[in-house]
Design an enzyme around this catalytic site. Structure first.
Site, PDB file in Angstrom:
ATOM      1  N   ASN A  10       0.838  -1.195   0.000  1.00 28.52           N
ATOM      2  CA  ASN A  10       0.000   0.000   0.000  1.00 28.52           C
ATOM      3  C   ASN A  10       0.888   1.266   0.000  1.00 28.52           C
ATOM      4  OD1 ASN A  10      -1.553   2.229   1.072  1.00 28.52           O
ATOM      5  ND2 ASN A  10      -3.144   0.758   1.588  1.00 28.52           N
ATOM      6  N   LYS A  11       0.822   1.990  -1.125  1.00 32.79           N
ATOM      7  CA  LYS A  11       1.678   3.179  -1.311  1.00 32.79           C
ATOM      8  C   LYS A  11       1.424   4.247  -0.254  1.00 32.79           C
ATOM      9  CE  LYS A  11       0.635   4.316  -5.540  1.00 32.79           C
ATOM     10  NZ  LYS A  11       0.445   4.958  -6.821  1.00 32.79           N
ATOM     11  N   GLU A  37      -2.690 -13.247   5.095  1.00 33.62           N
ATOM     12  CA  GLU A  37      -3.462 -12.505   6.106  1.00 33.62           C
ATOM     13  C   GLU A  37      -4.474 -13.445   6.763  1.00 33.62           C
ATOM     14  OE1 GLU A  37      -4.832  -8.566   5.652  1.00 33.62           O
ATOM     15  OE2 GLU A  37      -3.028  -7.907   4.584  1.00 33.62           O
ATOM     16  N   ASP A  66      -1.205  -3.571   9.859  1.00 29.59           N
ATOM     17  CA  ASP A  66      -2.547  -4.007   9.497  1.00 29.59           C
ATOM     18  C   ASP A  66      -3.523  -2.982  10.067  1.00 29.59           C
ATOM     19  OD1 ASP A  66      -3.923  -6.006   7.984  1.00 29.59           O
ATOM     20  OD2 ASP A  66      -4.964  -6.493   9.836  1.00 29.59           O
ATOM     21  N   SER A  67      -4.382  -2.459   9.192  1.00 32.44           N
ATOM     22  CA  SER A  67      -5.253  -1.356   9.592  1.00 32.44           C
ATOM     23  C   SER A  67      -6.695  -1.609   9.192  1.00 32.44           C
ATOM     24  CB  SER A  67      -4.797  -0.053   8.912  1.00 32.44           C
ATOM     25  OG  SER A  67      -3.500   0.286   9.295  1.00 32.44           O
ATOM     26  N   TYR A 144      -9.990   5.312   2.970  1.00 29.43           N
ATOM     27  CA  TYR A 144     -11.190   5.870   3.607  1.00 29.43           C
ATOM     28  C   TYR A 144     -11.012   7.316   4.086  1.00 29.43           C
ATOM     29  CZ  TYR A 144     -12.682   0.996   3.625  1.00 29.43           C
ATOM     30  OH  TYR A 144     -13.047  -0.272   3.233  1.00 29.43           O
TER      31      TYR A 144
END
Ligand code: ITT
Length: 184
Positions: A10-11, A37, A66-67, A144
């Site tokens: 994820n950039k 995952e 991890d979010s 988001y």
């Protein structure tokens, strides 16, 4: 200068972690190998397993992140499934799900996982409370951010530097740094 390998595809995450740690004299190197995952309700075991898996594969210390966003009116959805929901629904459909909901409260959570080869993984959680906006606002950030309001402005409106002062990711990294600096 310390170097940390951060495993993420994820950039947006990478840019934030790089900018935050740069100020503490730590260089972050992105690794895009990925990791399995786990399907769990909590982010901690996902980050712990991922960090340990990659540390033992690459035989070097690694960090993972991890979010997720947890929306109270939706019983914590999408939480650990935030990636899948972003890909399949996206912000407009999440807003649609929230159309008739009065309780707009939500929180973002990041769990930083860190592991050295042959060692047990460590986890550092960070949370920021906010609200789901009624429409997307702002072009900053990623994921988001345009629908998550923090003190009246969305993370999309706040801009990267301001977001990095208060975000869930910043709070998790601060906890990691506390531990990392005490050990080095
Ligand atoms: P890696 O697993 O490769 O690190 P990912 O994007 O799949 O990348 P996650 O599984 O942690 O990462 O998914 C988290 C989801 O939440 C994903 O859709 C992100 O875009 C989104 N997300 C994470 N942090 C965010 C933030 O600070 N602001 C907005 N959206 C965020």
């Amino acid at each position: 200068m310390h170097k940390i390998v951060f495993v993420t595809g994820n950039k947006g995450k990478f840019a934030e972690v790089r900018d935050i740690l740069k100020a503490f004299g730590i260089e972050v190197i992105q690794n895009k190998d990925g990791y399995p995952e786990l399907q769990e309700d909590e982010l901690e075991p996902i980050a712990a397993y991922g960090a340990q898996y990659v540390a033992n594969n690459l035989i070097m210390p690694v960090m993972v992140d991890d979010s997720g966003i947890f929306i109270r009116a939706l019983n914590g959805f999408p939480g650990p499934y935030s990636r899948f929901v972003e890909d399949k629904l996206g912000n407009p459909k999440v807003l649609k799900l929230m159309e008739d909901e009065e309780d707009r409260t939500a929180y973002f959570k990041t769990v930083i996982g860190y592991c050295e080869p042959g060692e047990e993984p460590l986890v550092f959680p960070g949370v920021v409370e906010g609200k789901i906006a009624y429409e997307e606002r702002g072009s900053g950030g990623f994921g988001y951010d345009p629908i998550f309001e923090y003190q009246g402005m969305t993370f999309g409106e706040l801009g990267d530097a301001e977001k990095n002062k208060v975000s869930h990711r910043r709070r998790a990294i601060d906890k990691f740094l506390e531990w990392f600096e005490s050990k080095t």
